[in-house]
Design an enzyme around this catalytic site. Structure first.
Site, PDB file in Angstrom:
ATOM      1  N   SER A   7     -81.559  73.813-103.318  1.00 15.18           N
ATOM      2  CA  SER A   7     -82.316  72.559-103.280  1.00 15.18           C
ATOM      3  C   SER A   7     -83.672  72.737-103.948  1.00 15.18           C
ATOM      4  CB  SER A   7     -82.514  72.118-101.828  1.00 15.18           C
ATOM      5  OG  SER A   7     -83.555  71.160-101.784  1.00 15.18           O
ATOM      6  N   ASP A  34     -83.170  66.414-103.905  1.00 14.57           N
ATOM      7  CA  ASP A  34     -83.500  65.620-102.726  1.00 14.57           C
ATOM      8  C   ASP A  34     -84.458  64.490-103.080  1.00 14.57           C
ATOM      9  OD1 ASP A  34     -82.125  66.941-100.490  1.00 14.57           O
ATOM     10  OD2 ASP A  34     -83.354  68.670-101.055  1.00 14.57           O
ATOM     11  N   MET A  36     -86.496  61.324-101.920  1.00 15.68           N
ATOM     12  CA  MET A  36     -87.035  60.741-100.680  1.00 15.68           C
ATOM     13  C   MET A  36     -88.022  59.626-101.011  1.00 15.68           C
ATOM     14  SD  MET A  36     -87.742  64.163 -98.450  1.00 15.68           S
ATOM     15  CE  MET A  36     -86.601  65.561 -98.472  1.00 15.68           C
ATOM     16  N   MET A 136     -75.800  66.739 -92.266  1.00 20.52           N
ATOM     17  CA  MET A 136     -77.186  67.181 -92.136  1.00 20.52           C
ATOM     18  C   MET A 136     -77.297  68.059 -90.892  1.00 20.52           C
ATOM     19  SD  MET A 136     -78.881  66.105 -94.696  1.00 20.52           S
ATOM     20  CE  MET A 136     -80.391  66.900 -94.129  1.00 20.52           C
ATOM     21  N   GLY A 141     -85.896  65.170 -94.433  1.00 23.25           N
ATOM     22  CA  GLY A 141     -87.284  64.868 -94.777  1.00 23.25           C
ATOM     23  C   GLY A 141     -88.062  66.064 -95.267  1.00 23.25           C
ATOM     24  N   PHE A 142     -87.702  67.231 -94.762  1.00 27.36           N
ATOM     25  CA  PHE A 142     -88.485  68.421 -95.110  1.00 27.36           C
ATOM     26  C   PHE A 142     -87.603  69.651 -95.251  1.00 27.36           C
ATOM     27  CE2 PHE A 142     -90.922  65.490 -92.545  1.00 27.36           C
ATOM     28  CZ  PHE A 142     -92.054  65.292 -93.332  1.00 27.36           C
ATOM     29  N   GLY A 143     -88.055  70.566 -96.116  1.00 23.09           N
ATOM     30  CA  GLY A 143     -87.390  71.865 -96.202  1.00 23.09           C
ATOM     31  C   GLY A 143     -87.946  72.785 -95.122  1.00 23.09           C
ATOM     32  N   GLY A 144     -87.284  73.918 -94.937  1.00 21.33           N
ATOM     33  CA  GLY A 144     -87.812  74.954 -94.051  1.00 21.33           C
ATOM     34  C   GLY A 144     -87.663  74.706 -92.565  1.00 21.33           C
ATOM     35  N   GLY A 176     -81.533  74.231 -93.049  1.00 22.95           N
ATOM     36  CA  GLY A 176     -81.624  75.454 -92.243  1.00 22.95           C
ATOM     37  C   GLY A 176     -80.576  76.501 -92.569  1.00 22.95           C
ATOM     38  N   GLY A 196     -82.406  75.587 -99.520  1.00 24.81           N
ATOM     39  CA  GLY A 196     -83.715  75.328-100.112  1.00 24.81           C
ATOM     40  C   GLY A 196     -84.625  76.535-100.004  1.00 24.81           C
ATOM     41  N   SER A 197     -85.315  76.641 -98.872  1.00 23.42           N
ATOM     42  CA  SER A 197     -86.352  77.671 -98.706  1.00 23.42           C
ATOM     43  C   SER A 197     -85.819  79.098 -98.798  1.00 23.42           C
ATOM     44  CB  SER A 197     -87.092  77.463 -97.385  1.00 23.42           C
ATOM     45  OG  SER A 197     -86.187  77.288 -96.327  1.00 23.42           O
TER      46      SER A 197
END
Ligand code: DX5
Ligand code: ZN
Length: 215
Positions: A7, A34, A36, A136, A141-144, A176, A196-197
């Site tokens: 991501s 992603d 948003m 999901m 809304g957010f990575g990490g 995650g 992602g992260s």
């Protein structure tokens, strides 16, 4: 072999071309994008102009995850920008069946995503129409963020439904996913992992992508 969609959300936005090159060299299967809008989710990222520009610097298929309200307003824009898969949220579009048909009418793959609290039953009547279901495993809304453990049961249940009915649907998991839980998520029945992260936050992005591909 695991299919991986890194991501871009966790990449260095000042060096997108170089970042994409690294995951391409690592053997990534898709680039997960992603989108948003600050309404459907509390964060804002990028839209069709950025994706269109990136389409010119890489051959990797684009997996576009729309976290936007009423995504039907923008399907054509993302198709024109170069999307290979467009995934919309079940919760964000009132006429989901129509939105899926529109995506498919452009000859690309149509996906539907479910938030952690959305039951599988909500997509019962469109199972014959979708190419991909994105589970999901964090609140979007957010990575990490941390993987929500109860989603393993949801993935297993979906796998069972798909197998029993002999449906041709890819199960994608987003949120995650790390090197240390990816194998277990695949064992639940997922086929395509968004990361992602744990990829773009790694010291060596190319090597980390390869590590995921070897799972
Ligand atoms: C979250 C996004 C994800 C995110 C995943 O709303 O849909 O694709 O980038 O990031 P990680 O892998 O860090 O949880
Ligand atoms: Zn995503």
């Amino acid at each position: 072999m695991a299919k991986i969609a890194p991501s871009l959300l966790s990449a260095d936005f000042a060096n997108l071309k170089e970042e994409i090159k690294k995951i391409e060299n690592g053997g990534a299967d898709y680039l997960h994008l992603d989108v948003m809008d600050g309404i459907y989710v509390p964060n804002i990222t990028f839209g069709p102009p950025v994706i269109k520009r990136l389409r010119k610097v890489t051959e990797i298929p684009f997996d576009v995850h729309l976290m936007i309200d009423k995504p039907e307003r923008y399907i054509k824009n993302f198709v024109d920008a170069g999307a290979d898969i467009i995934t919309v949220h079940e919760e964000a579009t009132i006429h989901l069946h129509r939105t899926i048909q529109e995506i498919k009418s452009y000859g690309i793959m149509a996906g539907v995503s479910l938030n952690p609290s959305t039951p599988l039953e909500n997509i019962e009547y469109i199972l014959g129409d979708v190419d991909l279901i994105l589970i999901m495993t964090v609140n979007p809304g957010f990575g990490g963020q941390s993987f929500i453990e109860s989603m393993k049961d949801k993935i297993r249940r979906l796998r069972k439904i798909i197998d029993e009915r002999n449906l041709d649907i890819i199960i994608e998991v987003d949120g995650g996913v790390k090197l240390n839980n990816a194998k277990e998520i695949l064992n639940c029945g997922a086929e395509l992992l968004v990361v992602g992260s744990d990829i773009f936050g790694a010291e060596d992005i190319e090597h980390r992508t390869k590590e995921f591909k070897m799972l």
